[in-house]
Design a protein around this motif. Structure first.
Motif, short mmCIF file in Angstrom:
data_model
loop_
_atom_site.label_atom_id
_atom_site.label_comp_id
_atom_site.label_asym_id
_atom_site.label_seq_id
_atom_site.Cartn_x
_atom_site.Cartn_y
_atom_site.Cartn_z
N LEU A 184 68.50 59.03 9.01
CA LEU A 184 67.50 59.79 8.27
C LEU A 184 68.12 61.17 8.07
O LEU A 184 68.64 61.75 9.02
CB LEU A 184 66.25 59.90 9.14
CG LEU A 184 64.94 60.31 8.49
CD1 LEU A 184 64.39 59.15 7.69
CD2 LEU A 184 63.94 60.71 9.58
N PRO A 185 68.14 61.71 6.85
CA PRO A 185 68.76 63.04 6.68
C PRO A 185 67.96 64.11 7.44
O PRO A 185 66.73 64.05 7.50
CB PRO A 185 68.69 63.28 5.17
CG PRO A 185 67.89 62.19 4.60
CD PRO A 185 67.66 61.14 5.61
N GLU A 222 72.73 64.49 10.35
CA GLU A 222 71.76 63.43 10.08
C GLU A 222 71.16 62.95 11.38
O GLU A 222 71.81 63.00 12.42
CB GLU A 222 72.46 62.24 9.41
CG GLU A 222 72.78 62.45 7.97
CD GLU A 222 73.31 61.17 7.35
OE1 GLU A 222 73.79 60.30 8.11
OE2 GLU A 222 73.24 61.03 6.14
N LEU A 223 69.91 62.50 11.31
CA LEU A 223 69.32 61.84 12.47
C LEU A 223 69.80 60.39 12.43
O LEU A 223 69.06 59.49 12.05
CB LEU A 223 67.81 61.89 12.40
CG LEU A 223 67.14 63.16 12.91
CD1 LEU A 223 65.66 63.10 12.65
CD2 LEU A 223 67.40 63.35 14.38
N ALA A 224 71.08 60.21 12.80
CA ALA A 224 71.67 58.88 12.67
C ALA A 224 71.90 58.29 14.05
O ALA A 224 72.44 58.95 14.92
CB ALA A 224 72.99 58.98 11.92
N PHE A 225 71.44 57.06 14.23
CA PHE A 225 71.60 56.40 15.52
C PHE A 225 72.36 55.10 15.33
O PHE A 225 72.27 54.46 14.28
CB PHE A 225 70.23 56.12 16.15
CG PHE A 225 69.46 57.37 16.47
CD1 PHE A 225 69.72 58.07 17.64
CD2 PHE A 225 68.51 57.86 15.59
CE1 PHE A 225 69.02 59.23 17.92
CE2 PHE A 225 67.82 59.02 15.88
CZ PHE A 225 68.07 59.71 17.05
N ARG A 226 73.09 54.71 16.36
CA ARG A 226 73.77 53.42 16.32
C ARG A 226 73.67 52.79 17.70
O ARG A 226 73.62 53.48 18.71
CB ARG A 226 75.24 53.57 15.91
CG ARG A 226 76.08 54.31 16.94
CD ARG A 226 77.47 54.59 16.43
NE ARG A 226 78.39 53.51 16.67
CZ ARG A 226 79.28 53.10 15.76
NH1 ARG A 226 79.36 53.67 14.58
NH2 ARG A 226 80.12 52.14 16.04
N LEU A 227 73.59 51.50 17.70
CA LEU A 227 73.59 50.78 18.97
C LEU A 227 74.69 49.74 18.90
O LEU A 227 74.50 48.68 18.33
CB LEU A 227 72.23 50.13 19.24
CG LEU A 227 72.05 49.62 20.67
CD1 LEU A 227 71.89 50.77 21.64
CD2 LEU A 227 70.86 48.69 20.78
N ASN A 243 76.18 60.42 14.72
CA ASN A 243 76.62 61.61 13.99
C ASN A 243 77.12 62.59 15.04
O ASN A 243 76.44 62.85 16.03
CB ASN A 243 75.43 62.17 13.21
CG ASN A 243 75.79 63.41 12.42
OD1 ASN A 243 76.10 64.44 12.99
ND2 ASN A 243 75.75 63.29 11.11
N LEU A 244 78.31 63.13 14.82
CA LEU A 244 78.91 63.98 15.85
C LEU A 244 78.05 65.19 16.15
O LEU A 244 77.89 65.58 17.31
CB LEU A 244 80.30 64.44 15.41
CG LEU A 244 81.49 63.53 15.74
CD1 LEU A 244 82.78 64.25 15.44
CD2 LEU A 244 81.45 63.07 17.17
N LEU A 245 77.48 65.80 15.09
CA LEU A 245 76.67 67.00 15.32
C LEU A 245 75.42 66.65 16.11
O LEU A 245 74.99 67.39 16.99
CB LEU A 245 76.30 67.65 13.99
CG LEU A 245 77.44 68.30 13.25
CD1 LEU A 245 76.95 68.92 11.96
CD2 LEU A 245 78.12 69.36 14.11
#
Lengths: 129, 942
Positions: free
Chosen positions: B60-61, B69-74, B128-130
């Protein structure tokens, strides 16, 4: 004429700033007032110095630039409110701190030898409420 | 959408304990556990697709401009760590319920714990690294809160501050490293970055990236030289140590190294830095663990040592070393968390964790002793336990490394010695506390812990045994999927089993056991060896550095922040001079093309008087009354200037304002000293004069430049539109009440606020009311002068009438609300002066606050009236009516708005002056004098 006007504004500014840098509240208030005049005149002159004109549109005289005038008018009133506030603050500070120095009482012990005995007299003679 | 819930649920969970604080201790713990439990179930639910080889992603941006980004990964790695964090976290919630004392705030503890859990889950699931960095910093903050949970303990506060400083500083380095990676790859998306390993490794900035990222990871995972914060973080409650300092937070650095393993590893620099730092940390931690008396200190150093081991494995870069590292992360989390909890029980039930006082506790707490023994054995690497398997892998991998050339044999040798040390301190922990000797000088009688408190340890010990006996069945698939995210082919050829036959690693393991036992027996010698060194506690070094830094900053700050208003004003003015001069310096020539107008004698005289007045004000500044008189000369000239240069409205306004100001200042002089003592030194006067003069010259130059440069004005618009658009001939007034009405509305609000501020300042004020003038002359005992009183009474209605007239005509002729209001106020002030406050108040019962409020409301409602006609705020309306007898009449809403201004101006001015005047009256000189004369004459000199 413009040169003379600018010079007068400059002198007012100088006197105002010099007094603003003083250590006692009353000269600072005087300085702020002078600085207000300088600032108002400066702003006012942004609409050019016009002789024999008017800000009324129906009197047949040449028109002035009305915008700086309107701004200065409110500036005068606001300036009055601020001056009043600073003055009352000064009185309050003297009541609470016992000194009219702008820095409060912190360094008074070190500077006490410079202090005028008159002020102490007055403090002694006054009724503290 | 399920994925972000895993992070979000514990975040919501941080509110639960605060809301459920009344549910009792057990209730609170149960409530807190619900949301993490849901998150765990969700994780297991999602793991199905992860085991199918997919990577679950969600994004999600947030701040797209920054690439955030509010990016998640599993993926497998995230899954492994998430299970660890949630699983152990739940056990810790149970344990903490029994560990915390009734007087500790359970809600606060659980809330912090959930916050920490959120940030930790965020780190491992970020795509996302940030975002990863954001959660990374969040762990630093939440761990700060947890370490300092017992805020009354100085050691807790200092330990927390140290942890925050070290990991926070590391975090900043990490951010720099991440920015560089983002710059090199062009995105902060972790998926893309993981595929760009070669691009980063071949980039000239690779070394910088590597060092910055490693500093971040090492500081978080307590690797040399940042290891010193971890032992001091042991001031935290033990559940925190078990969770943060063994299972999760210290693993964040390890996680980061594994996460970025495909990107930054595989170079010589990586090998040397990571292996050697890990090796050294392992030895240092093991040695320090041998000589600790505090059990938690022992565990802290052993954690440092094991983290060093894992780091070293990551550095070795052999085929299976990464697998061994990941495996050991899991194993270490399990046995170390249980050891911490066991030590917590000892501490809780014995009142101390000093190993010199403890001993033979098996008799008092047999279950805890058994559990601690198994966990300790696992730490030592005894077969059939999980620690053994990963240690075997470690020894196997240490044999593989060739990077040190002919000295490569040193690595397995040192690995064996390290393992031996691990055996020795495990023995020390278990045998000395539970088996040998007897407790001495304990603050309380030891007894077994309640069953539920042991439950979390039992769960972990079961895992130790299960993994130790059936590694391939229990953790094999999980490790498999985790490794697929790091090094896809790493599991090939690996045999996760207990028995590999009599091979070299097994020999090394046996040698380590034997050597460790010998070391344990010789520990007395080691202790005396340690006493030969000067003890430098990291705490003192760190605290000293902090205090030096603080002192330096305080000194630097004192340079310009001297708490002197004079200094501030001076600096401000000097800054203004610099900024204003810049513009002037860039101008090629000061005077523009507009010709100057000729001088006339009036202007020369006026300007001279104005300048003289100002200079005289400065000259007589110490005699305040004279200075005030000089100031009013300038004031008068300013009024005349306005008049001369075609601004009658301004002249009128300034005239009334000056009158009121001078009255106010005279009143002030009554309360302030009437003379200024000489306080400024010559140098200071010269300095101020130079600065003021320079600014004056610059301002005058700018003014002159503007007056002689041609420019276009926007004023013509107002002049043209005044009549057709605003319905008035006085352009200045039309601007105020119509074109820029909103401005004016704000300004009258400021006026009202200033008056209210004055009212508050005057409230309960202690003031000096002098009985004599500056020259020690008593004030005039004269009551209010009769002639002035009678005249002013007659003048008052006239003045009010003038005021109303000026107000009404304002739209078309000079005047308006501002001027009218001020005229009315001065009329009132005249009455006050002539008749006194009491007299006036008796006849004029007006509350000026209400006047101000009424004025503001009138103005506001006038503005809002426009809404009724579908127009924006303050849109004006006017029309002409023909009335019989009276004739043409103009009605404008602007007039109503002007009435609001009129009321606010009267109210504010009177509130300021009347209140100050009132203050003087009860003790006014006249009154005092009257009192004195009626009573006795001896009080005169008082």
């Amino acid at each position: 004429m413009e040169a003379l006007f600018s010079a007068a504004v400059g002198i007012l500014t100088t006197c105002g700033i010099y007094l603003t840098l003083r250590g006692r509240t009353f000269p600072v208030v005087l300085g702020l007032t002078l600085l207000t005049y300088a600032a108002n005149l400066f702003l006012f002159s942004m609409g050019r110095l016009k002789l024999g004109a008017s800000n009324l549109v129906n009197d047949g005289l040449p028109d002035v630039d009305p915008l700086p005038q309107a701004l200065v008018l409110t500036a005068i009133v606001i300036g009055f409110a601020m001056t009043a506030f600073v003055i009352i603050l000064a009185i309050r500070a003297r009541g609470d701190l016992g000194s009219d120095h702008v820095n409060g009482r912190r360094r008074q012990s070190r500077r006490s030898k410079h202090d005028d005995p008159l002020e102490l007299n007055q403090a002694r003679g006054g009724i503290k409420r | 959408m399920t994925l972000p819930l895993i992070v979000l649920l514990p975040l919501l969970g941080s509110l639960v304990p605060l809301l459920g604080a009344r549910a009792g201790r057990t209730g609170s713990a149960c409530l807190t556990a619900i949301l993490p439990l849901c998150a765990l179930v969700l994780t297991i639910f999602l793991s199905v697709s992860v085991f199918d080889g997919q990577i679950v992603r969600y994004s999600l941006p947030w701040v797209p401009q920054l690439g955030l980004e509010l990016a998640f990964r599993l993926d497998g790695l995230s899954l492994l760590f998430a299970l660890l964090i949630l699983g152990i976290g739940l056990l810790i919630i149970v344990y903490a319920r029994y560990y915390l004392a009734p007087e500790d705030s359970m809600a606060r503890f659980y809330s912090y714990l959930m916050l920490f859990m959120t940030s930790m889950l965020g780190i491992v699931t970020s795509d996302n690294l940030l975002l990863l960095w954001f959660f990374w910093e969040l762990t630093s903050i939440s761990s700060f809160l947890l370490i300092s949970f017992w805020t009354h303990q100085s050691s807790a506060r200092k330990g927390a501050r140290m942890a925050l400083a070290v990991t926070g500083a590391g975090g900043l380095c990490l951010l720099a490293g991440f920015m560089l990676i983002g710059k090199i790859v062009g995105t902060f998306d972790i998926g893309t970055i993981l595929d760009s390993g070669d691009m980063i490794r071949e980039h000239p900035a690779y070394m910088v990236v590597l060092v910055l990222v490693l500093i971040g990871a090492f500081s978080k995972s307590a690797q040399f030289p940042f290891q010193f914060w971890l032992p001091h973080a042991m001031s935290a409650p033990t559940p925190v140590s078990a969770y943060l300092h063994s299972a999760t937070m210290v693993k964040a650095g390890i996680f980061l190294m594994i996460r970025l393993y495909p990107v930054i590893s595989g170079t010589d620099a990586w090998y040397y830095i990571v292996t050697l730092v890990g090796l050294f940390t392992m030895f240092y931690g093991a040695y320090m663990a041998m000589v600790q008396y505090d059990l938690k200190g022992l565990l802290a150093y052993s954690t440092i040592s094991h983290l060093g081991l894992i780091t070293m494995l990551l550095g070795l870069d052999t085929r299976l070393s990464t697998l061994a590292a990941v495996f050991h992360v899991v194993n270490h989390a399990i046995f170390k968390a249980s050891l911490f909890m066991a030590v917590g029980i000892v501490d809780h039930e014995c009142g101390t964790r000093d190993s010199r006082k403890l001993g033979g506790l098996r008799k008092y707490m047999p279950f805890t002793a058994a559990l601690a023994t198994v966990a300790g054995a696992s730490m030592a690497g005894v077969p059939l336990l999980n620690g053994f398997i990963s240690k075997e892998m470690f020894l196997t991998e240490s044999l593989q490394t060739q990077n040190l050339g002919g000295l490569s044999w040193l690595i397995p040798a040192l690995a064996t010695v390290g393992s031996a040390l691990s055996v020795a301190y495990s023995l020390r922990l278990v045998v000395d506390v539970f088996y040998r000797g007897a407790p001495r000088f304990l603050p309380k009688e030891p007894h077994e812990a309640p069953r539920p408190m042991r439950l979390p340890i039992e769960v972990l010990i079961l895992l130790c045994l299960a993994v130790g006996m059936f590694p391939a069945q229990i953790v094999g698939p999980l490790l498999d999927v985790a490794m697929s995210a790091v090094a896809p082919n790493a599991m090939d050829g690996q045999d996760l089993s207990l028995w590999h036959g009599f091979n070299l690693p097994l020999m090394m393991s046996i040698a380590a056991m034997a050597f460790g036992a010998v070391l344990y027996l010789l520990r007395g010698g080691l202790n005396s060896f340690r006493r030969d060194f000067l003890v430098t506690d990291a705490k003192y070094v760190f605290e000293g550095a902090v205090q030096r830094a603080t002192a330096f900053c305080a000194r630097a700050l004192d340079r310009f922040d001297s708490r002197s208003l004079q200094r501030y004003v001076f600096l401000m003015m000097a800054m203004m001079l610099v900024l204003a001069s810049f513009g002037l310096l860039r101008m090629p020539v000061l005077m523009g093309e507009v010709p100057m107008q000729p001088l006339d004698p009036y202007i020369i005289v006026g300007a001279t008087l104005m300048a003289t007045g100002a200079i005289a004000t400065v000259y007589f500044q110490r005699q305040r009354l004279i200075a005030l008189i000089c100031l009013s000369i300038t004031e008068l000239m300013v009024i005349l200037t306005f008049l001369r240069f075609s601004a009658p409205d301004l002249a009128l306004t300034q005239l009334v304002v000056s009158t009121v100001t001078v009255i106010l200042m005279l009143l002030t002089l009554f309360f302030l000293p009437q003379q200024t003592p000489k306080a400024s030194s010559g140098i200071r006067i010269l300095r101020d004069l130079i600065l003021a003069g320079a600014i004056g010259i610059v301002i005058a130059s700018i003014n002159f430049a503007v007056l002689t440069q041609p420019y276009e004005t926007i004023g013509n618009f107002f002049t043209e539109q005044a009549k057709p658009g605003g319905g008035g001939y006085n352009v200045v007034n039309v601007i105020l009440v119509d074109f820029r009405g909103f401005d004016t509305f704000g300004e009258i609000a400021v006026l009202g606020i200033a008056a209210l501020g004055v009212l508050k300042l005057l409230n309960r004020m202690k003031i000096f009311v002098p009985t004599t003038s500056a020259e020690n002359r008593p004030w005039s005992p004269e009551y209010y002068p009769t002639i002035f009183g009678s005249v002013s009474q007659v003048l008052f209605p006239l003045a009010l009438m003038v005021s109303v007239y000026i107000f009404l005509r304002g739209h078309n002729l000079p005047g308006g609300g501002f001027i009218g209001g001020l005229v009315a106020a001065s009329a009132l002030i005249m009455l006050y002066m002539a008749r006194g406050v009491e007299w006036t108040l008796r006849r004029l019962r007006v509350d000026y606050q209400h006047v101000i409020a009424a004025g503001l409301l009138v103005a506001a409602f006038t503005g809002m009236g426009a809404w009724a006609f579908g127009e924006p705020f303050l849109t004006s309306w006017f029309d002409y009516f023909h009335l019989p007898l009276i004739g043409e009449l103009e009605l404008a809403t602007a007039l109503v708005f002007d009435l609001g201004i009129y009321l606010v101006v009267i109210g504010s001015t009177m509130m300021i002056l009347a209140n100050l005047g009132k203050l003087a009256t009860p003790h006014s000189p006249a009154r005092e004098a009257r009192k004195a004369s009626t009573k006795s004459t001896t009080m005169e000199h008082h």
